[in-house]
Scaffold this motif. Structure first.
Motif, PDB file in Angstrom:
ATOM      1  N   TYR A   1     -36.747  17.336  47.287  1.00  0.00           N
ATOM      2  CA  TYR A   1     -36.171  18.564  47.817  1.00  0.00           C
ATOM      3  C   TYR A   1     -36.407  19.720  46.852  1.00  0.00           C
ATOM      4  O   TYR A   1     -36.148  19.591  45.646  1.00  0.00           O
ATOM      5  N   PRO A   2     -36.852  20.852  47.368  1.00  0.00           N
ATOM      6  CA  PRO A   2     -37.069  22.002  46.489  1.00  0.00           C
ATOM      7  C   PRO A   2     -35.771  22.621  45.998  1.00  0.00           C
ATOM      8  O   PRO A   2     -35.751  23.244  44.927  1.00  0.00           O
ATOM      9  N   GLU A   3     -34.677  22.463  46.749  1.00  0.00           N
ATOM     10  CA  GLU A   3     -33.394  23.029  46.367  1.00  0.00           C
ATOM     11  C   GLU A   3     -32.313  21.960  46.478  1.00  0.00           C
ATOM     12  O   GLU A   3     -32.289  21.188  47.445  1.00  0.00           O
ATOM     13  N   PRO A   4     -31.394  21.897  45.492  1.00  0.00           N
ATOM     14  CA  PRO A   4     -30.318  20.889  45.543  1.00  0.00           C
ATOM     15  C   PRO A   4     -29.430  21.020  46.775  1.00  0.00           C
ATOM     16  O   PRO A   4     -28.900  20.020  47.276  1.00  0.00           O
ATOM     17  N   ALA A   5     -29.244  22.238  47.300  1.00  0.00           N
ATOM     18  CA  ALA A   5     -28.374  22.418  48.459  1.00  0.00           C
ATOM     19  C   ALA A   5     -28.906  21.692  49.680  1.00  0.00           C
ATOM     20  O   ALA A   5     -28.131  21.271  50.555  1.00  0.00           O
ATOM     21  N   LEU A   6     -30.217  21.508  49.760  1.00  0.00           N
ATOM     22  CA  LEU A   6     -30.801  20.818  50.899  1.00  0.00           C
ATOM     23  C   LEU A   6     -30.452  19.330  50.903  1.00  0.00           C
ATOM     24  O   LEU A   6     -30.415  18.698  51.957  1.00  0.00           O
ATOM     25  N   ILE A   7     -30.190  18.774  49.724  1.00  0.00           N
ATOM     26  CA  ILE A   7     -29.854  17.353  49.643  1.00  0.00           C
ATOM     27  C   ILE A   7     -28.507  17.090  50.320  1.00  0.00           C
ATOM     28  O   ILE A   7     -28.370  16.172  51.135  1.00  0.00           O
ATOM     29  N   ALA A   8     -27.493  17.889  49.965  1.00  0.00           N
ATOM     30  CA  ALA A   8     -26.177  17.712  50.577  1.00  0.00           C
ATOM     31  C   ALA A   8     -26.239  17.927  52.086  1.00  0.00           C
ATOM     32  O   ALA A   8     -25.573  17.210  52.852  1.00  0.00           O
ATOM     33  N   HIS A   9     -27.054  18.869  52.521  1.00  0.00           N
ATOM     34  CA  HIS A   9     -27.194  19.123  53.957  1.00  0.00           C
ATOM     35  C   HIS A   9     -27.843  17.935  54.660  1.00  0.00           C
ATOM     36  O   HIS A   9     -27.416  17.529  55.749  1.00  0.00           O
TER      37      HIS A   9
END
Length: 218
Positions: A158-166
């Motif tokens: 994932y390029p951004e950590p926020a995408l993981i939680a999503h």
């Protein structure tokens, strides 16, 4: 208790330890254990088996200290006792640092009450200080709700950590309290994460049975 004192007297153990002193110290140890485990420890959510562990350690150490002090034992026996205690470890992940602290306090109380020929007021004062310290420092209002951790292996980076939680929320249908990235493998293009959920919820039945389950994206 009277029968136990009679047996001790018959064995000559009372030459080194008075039965009245043993009964008084044993009663003080039991009272302190009831306050520590029965009240202070149970004020918060805990592991169901932990009270048994605390009680067994306390009573066992008290009995060992009383037995050693009741006869002529070499100094090596005392060092061996502490060597055995050093092998006692709380290996389960369910045990927290608070459980370890209560275990230490339990052992300290057994040591204080297990030594004979000590002034009663001093032993009572030391035990009271320990219990009051636990009462003041261990505030149940500061406890966080119990949680469970689900470990996942996602087949993408994932390029951004926020995408993981999503992404984790989409897979489980529930937003996690937090997501921690454990490992990013650029060779296999996988991301290992630990998602934390409230303990009362069951986002994935299989993940609860095996926390190392791999969840692969389609």
């Amino acid at each position: 208790m009277h029968a136990a004192v009679t047996v001790l007297a018959a064995g000559g153990i009372t030459d080194h330890i008075a039965p009245a002193d043993l009964i008084a110290r044993g009663g003080l140890d039991v009272i302190a254990l009831l306050i520590l485990v029965g009240w202070l420890y149970r004020r918060r959510p805990s592991v169901p088996a932990m009270p048994l562990v605390l009680a067994a350690l306390n009573v066992g150490l008290f009995a060992a200290m009383s037995t050693i002090s009741a006869g002529k034992f070499p100094a090596g026996v005392g060092f061996g006792l502490f060597g055995i205690l050093s092998l006692v470890r709380l290996r389960s992940a369910a045990f927290t640092l608070r459980d370890v602290a209560y275990t230490f306090v339990t052992l300290v109380i057994a040591l204080c009450t297990g030594l004979p020929h000590r002034q009663t007021w001093l032993v009572v004062a030391l035990v009271a200080v320990v219990l009051v310290a636990v009462l003041v420092v261990d505030d149940p209002e500061e406890y966080e709700p119990p949680t469970r951790t689900v470990k996942l292996t996602l087949d993408r980076i994932y390029p951004e950590p926020a995408l993981i939680a999503h992404d984790v929320a989409l897979r489980f249908g529930q937003t996690p309290l937090s997501v921690v990235v454990d490992e990013v493998d650029y060779v296999r293009e996988t991301t290992r994460v630990s998602a934390r959920y409230p303990a009362g919820d069951d986002p994935v039945t299989a993940a609860d049975a095996d926390q190392r389950e791999q969840v692969m994206a389609p």
